[in-house]
Enzyme design. Structure first.
Site, PDB file in Angstrom:
ATOM      1  N   SER A 265       0.834  -1.205   0.000  1.00 51.65           N
ATOM      2  CA  SER A 265       0.000   0.000   0.000  1.00 51.65           C
ATOM      3  C   SER A 265       0.874   1.263   0.000  1.00 51.65           C
ATOM      4  O   SER A 265       1.738   1.402  -0.854  1.00 51.65           O
ATOM      5  CB  SER A 265      -0.941  -0.077   1.206  1.00 51.65           C
ATOM      6  OG  SER A 265      -2.136   0.578   0.925  1.00 51.65           O
ATOM      7  N   HIS A 411      -7.478  -5.931  -0.295  1.00 54.75           N
ATOM      8  CA  HIS A 411      -6.265  -5.127  -0.127  1.00 54.75           C
ATOM      9  C   HIS A 411      -5.504  -5.654   1.096  1.00 54.75           C
ATOM     10  O   HIS A 411      -5.885  -5.380   2.238  1.00 54.75           O
ATOM     11  CB  HIS A 411      -6.724  -3.680   0.090  1.00 54.75           C
ATOM     12  CG  HIS A 411      -5.629  -2.679   0.232  1.00 54.75           C
ATOM     13  ND1 HIS A 411      -4.847  -2.266  -0.816  1.00 54.75           N
ATOM     14  CD2 HIS A 411      -5.183  -1.998   1.321  1.00 54.75           C
ATOM     15  CE1 HIS A 411      -3.993  -1.356  -0.397  1.00 54.75           C
ATOM     16  NE2 HIS A 411      -4.161  -1.182   0.901  1.00 54.75           N
TER      17      HIS A 411
HETATM   18  C1  GCU Z   1      -5.397   4.729   1.627  1.00 49.27           C
HETATM   19  C2  GCU Z   1      -4.808   5.487   0.475  1.00 49.27           C
HETATM   20  C3  GCU Z   1      -3.961   4.592  -0.409  1.00 49.27           C
HETATM   21  C4  GCU Z   1      -2.959   3.839   0.405  1.00 49.27           C
HETATM   22  C5  GCU Z   1      -3.622   3.139   1.550  1.00 49.27           C
HETATM   23  C6  GCU Z   1      -2.657   2.503   2.558  1.00 49.27           C
HETATM   24  O1  GCU Z   1      -6.352   3.831   1.170  1.00 49.27           O
HETATM   25  O2  GCU Z   1      -5.851   6.085  -0.224  1.00 49.27           O
HETATM   26  O3  GCU Z   1      -3.295   5.358  -1.385  1.00 49.27           O
HETATM   27  O4  GCU Z   1      -2.249   2.939  -0.411  1.00 49.27           O
HETATM   28  O5  GCU Z   1      -4.373   4.063   2.305  1.00 49.27           O
HETATM   29  O6  GCU Z   1      -1.485   2.779   2.556  1.00 49.27           O
HETATM   30  O7  GCU Z   1      -3.138   1.749   3.406  1.00 49.27           O
END
Ligand code: GCU
Length: 430
Positions: A265, A411
């Protein structure tokens, strides 16, 4: 009558207000047919308009141009490497069912009278030395990746999630990220070491005008740099990863020439930027990194540049805001970030349930980086040419130097993801 008028005007105020709110509310586009028209900036044409047809022109001209754009327009400029000091904190010689040596080492980054200390949690297979390692930052503290009772708990600021209150880590969160995200025993069994660092040791993940963490330490070095080009938090975290590799060069248990950097992420965005800026990362793994990571910004599917700059203004440099709802004006897109890693190995992974991160856009970045990899003498994504079709889930593309898979699910980082990374690492860093 009076009360009727009053109620009516209240209603009107309410309607106007909620309409304004609705207009401000971000509604992500997930419709492929509604993607704005776009043309990717050419990775292999120099600013002067010359086609890049050989390695020399890429290395001497085009690659520095692309790197310069990412520094000045996207992630911001990092200071030069600083002096580091290290100190052993703990050692356990029979960790992970007796298979690993587990250590904690404090690495302090020093500039003049200022310093920042990050604590490395290091696992290496017991029976070997000079091993290849995976390094990855973690979100909630080193003690979350392993339930062992004797791993120290950070006193630094922690995000309030997963049972954390008042931004303080507690005993209750020990081991909460163990398992799929950090399959330590599997990594050790495969002959690799694992190093992790709590990302907040380097820079706390909130927008405070860069008053804390490593940013504060380098205030003076940043003064001559135009404000719009100063480093954001992604750059700061990547800087910490590079200083960890400086430390590996002094640690006999670790082979500093065989380091894979992994991140999930926002930390996947960070691993890509670390890999782009530091050639000592021989394999770069981006797990579900999405917008500002592996996904092409111009598709504007799911999270967009405007949205990420609004929610997380501290991740990027201020210049990046110029591209809010204006992606086509940016001189780079994210396939060129992957191209900066070439010809070193890179692996991008997506999940079917992670539409916010635009799986197809992550795949397309790899496809468009492929020509750079081929120019540099590798087989890119493998085969004669990059795949023409977006792959089905659980059909990894892994025969070249650019790996990709789409996994069923949300995710996250799972055993399936790690199984692919370990196989890919066996080909590229072992
Ligand atoms: C949010 C953000 C993402 C990121 C994610 C994370 O969802 O919008 O861009 O990758 O957090 O790091 O958990």
């Amino acid at each position: 009558m009076k009360s009727f008028t009053c109620q009516t005007s209240l209603l009107i105020v309410f309607l106007v207000h909620s309409n304004a709110l609705a207009q401000n509310r971000f509604v992500p586009n997930y419709d492929e047919t509604a993607i704005p028209a776009y043309e990717l900036p050419p990775a292999l044409v120099t600013n002067a308009g010359d086609s890049v047809t050989d390695r020399k022109l890429w290395e001497n001209t085009r690659r520095p141009e692309v790197l310069e754009f990412f520094q000045s327009e996207v992630y911001g400029r990092c200071p030069a490497a600083c002096e580091i000091k290290h100190e052993a904190v703990s050692e356990k010689t029979d960790a992970i069912n007796g298979k690993a040596i587990r250590r904690e080492v404090d690495v302090t980054m020093v500039t003049g009278s200022r310093s920042t200390t990050m604590r490395l949690l290091i696992y290496t297979p017991k029976s070997s030395s000079n091993v290849p390692v995976f390094i990855g930052l973690n979100f909630q503290g080193n003690h979350t990746i392993d339930p062992a009772k004797d791993i120290s708990i950070t006193k630094n600021w922690i995000r309030n999630r997963g049972g954390v209150k008042d931004n303080k880590a507690t005993e209750a969160t020990r081991g909460t990220a163990a398992g799929g995200r950090w399959p330590i025993e599997t990594i050790i069994d495969r002959g690799y070491g694992l190093v992790t660092i709590y990302y907040g040791d380097i820079d706390p993940d909130f927008d405070d005008g860069f008053k804390n963490g490593i940013h504060r330490q380098f205030e003076q070095q940043m003064t001559p740099i135009p404000p719009g080009e100063r480093w954001g938090s992604i750059s700061a975290w990547a800087y910490g990863l590079s200083r960890a590799v400086d430390y590996f060069e002094q640690d006999d248990a670790i082979d500093a020439k065989r380091v894979a950097v992994i991140g999930h992420s926002r930390l996947g965005k960070t691993s890509l930027w670390a890999g782009a800026t530091d050639p000592r990362f021989k394999l770069v793994i981006s797990n579900d990194s999405g917008c500002g990571g592996a996904a092409l910004s111009r598709r504007a599917i799911g999270e967009t540049v405007a949205r990420i700059n609004t929610s997380f203004p501290h991740w990027f440099c201020d210049n990046y805001q110029k591209y809010n709802n204006n992606e086509n004006a940016c001189p780079v897109d994210q396939h060129m970030l992957i191209g900066l890693i070439a010809p070193r190995a890179v692996y991008v992974a997506s999940a079917t349930g992670d539409r916010w991160a635009d799986p197809r856009g992550e795949f397309l970045s790899c496809v468009h980086a492929d020509p750079i990899y081929r120019l540099l003498g590798t087989s890119g994504m493998g085969g004669e040419s990059p795949p023409a079709e977006f792959p089905m889930a659980e059909s990894p593309i892994n025969s070249g130097h650019v790996g990709y898979h789409l996994r069923t699910g949300e995710h996250d980082v799972t055993d399936y993801d790690w199984a692919q990374y370990l196989d890919f690492a066996d080909q590229h860093v072992k």
